[in-house]
Design a protein around this motif. Structure first.
Motif, short mmCIF file in Angstrom:
data_model
loop_
_atom_site.label_atom_id
_atom_site.label_comp_id
_atom_site.label_asym_id
_atom_site.label_seq_id
_atom_site.Cartn_x
_atom_site.Cartn_y
_atom_site.Cartn_z
N UNK B 248 -1.81 -0.60 -4.22
CA UNK B 248 -1.44 -1.71 -5.10
C UNK B 248 -2.01 -1.51 -6.50
N UNK B 249 -3.15 -0.85 -6.59
CA UNK B 249 -3.71 -0.54 -7.90
C UNK B 249 -2.80 0.38 -8.69
N UNK B 250 -2.02 1.21 -7.96
CA UNK B 250 -1.07 2.09 -8.63
C UNK B 250 0.21 1.37 -9.00
N UNK B 251 0.32 0.09 -8.65
CA UNK B 251 1.42 -0.71 -9.16
C UNK B 251 2.51 -1.06 -8.17
N UNK B 252 2.33 -0.75 -6.88
CA UNK B 252 3.37 -1.10 -5.92
C UNK B 252 2.96 -2.38 -5.19
N UNK B 253 3.89 -3.32 -5.14
CA UNK B 253 3.59 -4.61 -4.51
C UNK B 253 3.89 -4.50 -3.02
N UNK B 254 3.00 -3.86 -2.29
CA UNK B 254 3.25 -3.67 -0.86
C UNK B 254 2.03 -4.17 -0.10
N UNK B 255 2.21 -5.27 0.59
CA UNK B 255 1.14 -5.82 1.40
C UNK B 255 1.73 -6.11 2.77
#
Lengths: 166, 405
Positions: B248-255
């Motif tokens: 997520x720090x790399x910018x992908x909204x995956x949770x």
């Protein structure tokens, strides 16, 4: 994207005998692929715009024991844009007299994460991955005898003068 | 001596076990091998990094792990499912509740009782899991600030973590290895008065998070040390199978709490923070820490909502039995199963192969997030300074218990 569509995609590309069996009971659904073709199938699933499996979540090596004489590698793939999970299964024979060790083509050139997973499978189960860039043990020291997750594994008695078996 | 008990020194031993990947012949002139670890304050466990350096610049990093290997998978293949649970705790000892939740959920789905778990049990599970996520992120951010050179945030965050540890100790009697979430239920209901004390704690904690942002995240020294360091582009992250706050720090909204919607997470209202590159570029060390701090706020939101339900319509009563669904004998049908859950450090997956006859898994593989996250270190630290290597290693937030399993 459902399992039949993926199966159709693969049979279109590689012919009828690319999917040996399907297991819809498994979660996520599982395709049984011939071992020699696994790298090509993974590449096709990775690059195809309809599947786009860009995330290798897990790679498991498994030993079925000397009675069955087979070993397995299970791949858990995840497609982030389509939010779909798939697992691939390949079955190989354990080492025989004619064949020194069980060998599987590597997928570490497709997903770099497979590098460490394959090293772990090599370390703990003893499956060799042909074409792997750096096939070393990862969790155990290099001169450890045997592969601990085999069903017929026997611990060595001493390691460097340290008693192993308690 | 016939039965040597102690280690017998032999200079051949070191040579046989080949501790290094690189040999002196492989190195170019001016290059040398520097060992970071096995014990280094920034590794949070036992990990050795074989670093090839050219002056102060890093040419290559080879991680050597396995010092903490305690054979989780081998244990799991010799024990019934309910007896594996204590071993799951010991994998990621900073987030035991989350790991237990993932494991219990997996076995319940295999048994087909996942839908019958009482809502109060599920809410308590999520409540304790999110409290543990807070505690885990506090350790991550606090020790990271200490790696960078700031000591005060570590003490402040450890103080706040201690309150959570005491709350969780009150629920189940153990400080770090809880064994609280059981397959099919809970070890015990929450103690009397827990909800009130937890609510009071949340009220205390909220302003402390603001202090944390002022003290650490906007600190000039901290920003200088972490922004634009250890850049992890999104495509590399996905290719390496990175998960959790690093992805997520790399910018992908995956949770996975949102994507898979397991347990009662779909009923709860929370956001997924992603790295935005506020101080440098997207995917640097600052962004990863920023995501962790923002996640603390989201966890607080979840805890508040859980407490609201637990003191509202799901309040305790005499008839409620947290162990009602705990099966006497676990016998899943013959199938393969992979279950994944969002741990503080990323995706924790359990793969089970059951033979349909025994209550012992035929194969149980733990896909741990730290193991996968650590593998990217040689990729993102090439060309950095040695001092940056410590910052990068700290921002990955590894727990070696989970790397080695």
């Amino acid at each position: 994207m459902i399992l039949e569509e993926i199966q159709a995609l693969l049979t279109d590309k590689f012919g009828e005998d690319i999917v040996l069996a399907t297991d819809t009971d498994a979660s996520p659904p599982m395709l049984h692929i011939p071992a020699a073709k696994i790298a090509e199938v993974c590449m096709a699933l990775h690059t195809n715009e309809k599947t786009y499996f860009d995330y290798l979540a897990c790679l498991t090596g498994m030993d079925n024991g000397p009675e069955q004489g087979t070993m397995e590698v299970i791949y858990h793939l995840y497609s982030i844009p389509y939010n779909f999970q798939l697992s691939l299964q390949i079955i190989i024979t354990r080492e025989t007299e004619s064949q020194a060790y069980a060998e599987v083509p590597t997928v570490s050139h497709i997903w770099r994460t497979a590098d460490w997973h394959e090293r772990e499978a090599y370390d703990l189960v003893g499956i060799h991955f042909s074409g792997h860039p750096d096939q070393r043990r990862i969790l155990l020291p290099n001169d450890w005898e045997g592969h601990p997750l085999r069903k017929d594994y026997k611990e060595q008695e001493y390691y460097h003068g340290i008693k192993v078996i308690y | 001596m016939a039965n040597p008990i102690q280690y017998q020194f032999d200079e051949q031993h070191l040579r046989k076990s080949e501790p290094n990947k690189f040999k002196a012949e492989d190195l170019k002139s001016e290059e040398m091998i520097v060992n970071v670890g096995p014990q280094h304050p920034s590794t949070h466990g036992v990990l050795r990094l074989e670093v090839i350096t050219n002056g102060e610049v890093i040419v290559d990093v080879v991680p050597h792990l396995g010092y903490l290997h305690r054979c989780f998978e081998k244990h799991a293949e010799n024990l019934p499912y309910n007896q594996i649970l204590p071993f799951v705790d010991r994998m990621d000892y900073l987030a035991s509740m989350n790991s237990e939740h993932a494991f219990a959920m997996g076995v319940e789905q295999m048994l087909g009782i996942a839908d019958q778990i009482p809502p109060r049990v599920e809410y308590i599970r999520v409540l304790v899991a999110e409290l543990n996520r807070l505690a885990s992120h506090f350790v991550a951010v606090g020790t990271y600030a200490m790696d960078i050179g700031a000591y005060t945030p570590f003490l402040w965050l450890m103080r706040d973590r201690e309150h959570i540890m005491r709350l969780l100790e009150w629920t189940c009697g153990a400080r770090m290895l809880y064994n609280y979430i059981w397959i099919g239920g809970l070890f015990y209901d929450l103690p009397l008065g827990f909800e009130e004390r937890c609510a009071a704690f949340i009220k205390y904690l909220k302003p402390k998070l603001g202090e944390l942002e002022k003290l650490v995240m906007n600190n000039k020294i901290f920003v200088e040390r972490t922004a634009n360091v250890g850049l992890l582009p999104l495509d590399v992250a996905i290719n390496y199978g990175i998960s959790g706050p690093m992805l997520r720090g790399s910018g992908l909204k995956l949770d996975l709490r949102k994507v898979d919607g397991y347990s009662i997470y779909p009923e709860l209202d929370f956001d997924i923070p992603v790295g935005e590159g506020l101080m440098g570029s997207v995917g640097d060390c600052w962004d990863r820490t920023h995501v962790r701090v923002r996640e603390c706020y989201e966890s607080l939101k979840i805890v508040e909502q859980c407490l609201e339900r637990l003191t509202g319509d799901l309040t305790r009563d005499r008839k409620f039995d947290p162990r009602a669904l705990v099966p006497k004998k676990i016998r899943p049908k013959k199938q393969d199963f992979y279950v994944r859950a969002e741990n503080p450090r990323g995706e924790l997956g359990f793969y089970f192969r059951t033979d349909g006859k025994s209550d012992i898994p035929f194969r149980c593989k733990a896909r741990s997030s730290c193991f996968v996250n650590l593998s990217v270190i040689s990729e993102i630290s090439k060309g950095c300074m040695i001092a940056d290597l410590i910052a990068i290693l700290g921002s990955i937030d590894i727990v070696l218990g989970e790397v080695d399993r």
